[in-house]
Design a protein around this motif. Structure first.
Motif, short mmCIF file in Angstrom:
data_model
loop_
_atom_site.label_atom_id
_atom_site.label_comp_id
_atom_site.label_asym_id
_atom_site.label_seq_id
_atom_site.Cartn_x
_atom_site.Cartn_y
_atom_site.Cartn_z
N SER A 127 0.85 -1.19 0.00
CA SER A 127 0.00 0.00 0.00
C SER A 127 0.88 1.24 0.00
O SER A 127 2.10 1.16 0.27
N LEU A 171 -0.16 6.43 -4.31
CA LEU A 171 -1.44 5.90 -4.79
C LEU A 171 -1.50 5.99 -6.31
O LEU A 171 -1.92 5.06 -6.99
N LEU A 176 -1.61 -0.24 -3.25
CA LEU A 176 -2.83 -1.01 -2.95
C LEU A 176 -3.54 -0.39 -1.75
O LEU A 176 -3.55 -0.94 -0.65
N GLY A 177 -4.14 0.77 -1.96
CA GLY A 177 -4.78 1.47 -0.85
C GLY A 177 -3.75 2.22 -0.03
O GLY A 177 -2.59 2.36 -0.42
N ALA A 200 -7.54 8.91 0.44
CA ALA A 200 -7.70 7.53 -0.06
C ALA A 200 -9.06 7.36 -0.73
O ALA A 200 -9.19 6.67 -1.74
N LYS A 204 -10.82 5.96 -4.36
CA LYS A 204 -11.69 4.79 -4.16
C LYS A 204 -10.88 3.56 -3.75
O LYS A 204 -11.12 2.45 -4.21
N ARG A 205 -9.90 3.76 -2.88
CA ARG A 205 -9.06 2.66 -2.43
C ARG A 205 -9.22 2.50 -0.91
O ARG A 205 -9.46 3.47 -0.19
N MET A 395 -9.96 -2.57 -6.60
CA MET A 395 -8.87 -1.68 -7.07
C MET A 395 -7.82 -2.43 -7.88
O MET A 395 -7.09 -1.81 -8.65
N ALA A 465 -2.63 -1.61 -7.78
CA ALA A 465 -3.95 -1.03 -8.03
C ALA A 465 -3.94 -0.36 -9.41
O ALA A 465 -2.89 0.08 -9.88
#
Ligand SMILES: [Zn+2]
Length: 466
Positions: A127, A171, A176-177, A200, A204-205, A395, A465
């Motif tokens: 992430s 991001l 990944l988020g 975040a 949309k993660r 995602m 993502a």
């Protein structure tokens, strides 16, 4: 030609013409939580994909007798701090085909991915990490976790802007988020946390968060409220060690949020002790602790239990410390709860660490499924493969092909002996491979064969993502 002879040669011709697969796993008990299939089948692989799941005897270049073994989707560990070749070996021997660093995360993330691409035994990903971004901007001297500036003071307005810019860049580059550990950055005020959740949410993660320390109910309230007002999907990490004696109320709160339509998930690892950095904020205020407190701490580098004196020495030095702080009853409640995912929080470094880094998934199957019957085999497989894949797939569409044992899915597969699978890693010696995983495949490549790690293979791919 007699009819029988004609039929015989026709069958032979059909067999010769039948597709020959790269790998065939014959006659195992196929467990696929997505379809509910739990039956004896032969699984065939072509290239990186599952090409057939069949009751027919299929032919392959490599044929493996899986009689008496469970054939399951490879496990997806959402919480793996160990992201080195050494750590990946323990993961593979524990049935894990994808290991992700989502709690602490990474920053700058492109460098993190670049360092692993083409070199990894199993799939990997991270992430966008709030902790490393905050440490870099505030010039904290810690390594994995903050130990001074990012712990001791609030970020200035300018620093907050720089931290958010770093998270936004990570991001943008496929993180990944967002990963957060509010317990490790206690001076990050509620406004700062809400602002990061908003960031975040704009992607949309999900946010993967180690909640604020202190009152468990208030800590859950903070992140659930922030998720509700921003719309961010929320994943609360290691509910077992975050909630300890309050695990039942924590699970009730998460169930309640889900029942009210919020996208909130959680995970647990099957051990009564946790591990973190001794110099981190987890031990702020240690000077006021009673002597018994230090006796619950174990220094894995030497195996010794700590005293006030040795604690002070090691805190100045830095490193990982194991803390016995939970009960079997609470661990079982978290592991057996139907929506709680299995995730290790593990790291093995130079042969040292917490046994969760090597034994998490085998321990769930051996202790909680086979010995204690706290949950079914199907549920354990679901919590170790399908649920983590589903947590990520909105995602990262590549995850739709993982966590499933079906035609068209990625050939990430764990084959284990359900009568034998067990963890061997202990608190005294964490660097011990699990027993019972006979074959593990990563996109069709055998990384474990006949219970042995395979050398020189690097089929692991980056999970990002989009
Ligand atoms: Zn944590």
């Amino acid at each position: 030609m007699r009819a029988g002879a004609w039929l015989g040669s026709a069958l032979l011709a059909a067999q010769l013409a039948a597709p020959s697969y790269d790998v065939v796993l014959r006659g195992g008990r196929v467990v696929d939580p997505a379809s509910g299939l739990d039956a004896i089948r032969t699984v065939a692989i072509t290239g990186k994909k599952i090409a057939a799941v069949s009751t027919d005897p299929l032919k392959g270049r490599i044929e493996i007798d899986a009689t008496g073994l469970v054939v399951a989707p490879g496990f997806i560990d959402l919480h793996s701090h160990g992201q080195t070749p050494e750590a990946y070996r323990y993961k593979a021997m524990d049935g894990v085909t994808t290991a992700l660093e989502l709690e602490v995360g990474a920053s700058p993330i492109s460098e993190w991915y670049k360092a692993r691409e083409g070199k990894a035994l199993i799939h990997f990903g991270a992430s966008a990490g709030h902790i490393p971004a905050r440490m870099a901007v505030m010039k904290d001297s810690g390594s994995l976790l903050p130990r001074d500036a990012a712990v001791n003071r609030a970020a200035t307005g300018d620093e907050q802007k720089l931290i958010e810019a770093a998270v936004r860049r990570d991001l943008d580059e496929g993180g990944l988020g967002m990963g957060m550990g509010i317990a490790y950055t206690p001076t990050a005020a509620p406004d700062e946390i809400l602002s990061l959740f908003t960031l975040a949410a704009s992607f949309k993660r999900p946010v993967f968060v180690h909640m604020r320390g202190g009152n468990v109910v208030a800590s859950i309230q903070e992140v659930v409220a922030d998720a509700a007002v921003t719309g961010v999907p929320l994943h609360i990490v290691h509910i077992n060690s975050a909630a300890t004696a309050k695990t039942p109320v924590a699970l009730q709160m998460i169930d309640g949020a889900r029942a009210r339509g919020l996208d909130v998930t959680t995970e647990a690892y099957p051990y009564i002790a946790s591990m973190t950095e001794i110099a981190s904020a987890a031990y702020s205020g240690w000077e006021q602790r009673e002597p018994e407190y230090f006796a619950r701490l174990l220094w894995p580098a030497t195996g010794e239990r700590l005293t006030r004196e040795s604690f002070a020495r090691y805190r100045a030095q830095g490193g990982f410390v194991i803390q016995f702080g939970n009960t079997e009853e609470m661990v079982r409640a978290a592991i057996a709860h139907p929506s709680v995912m299995i995730a290790s929080d593990g790291i093995i470094e130079n042969g040292k660490g917490h046994p969760r880094g090597a034994g998490t998934f085998a321990r769930v199957l051996g202790v909680y499924v086979r010995e204690q019957k706290a949950l079914s085999l199907m549920d354990a497989v679901r919590k170790s493969s399908l649920l983590p894949a589903q947590r990520l797939e909105a995602m990262a569409p590549a995850m739709r092909q993982k966590g499933r044992l079906a035609v068209g899915a990625d050939a990430d597969i764990a084959v284990f002996d359900p009568a034998r699978v067990i963890d061997r890693a202990t608190f005294e010696n964490a660097a011990q491979y699990s027993d019972g995983f006979r074959f593990v495949l990563v996109e069709g490549t055998l990384v474990v064969r006949d219970g042995k790690l395979q050398d020189g293979v690097t089929p692991g791919q980056a999970v990002r993502a989009q």
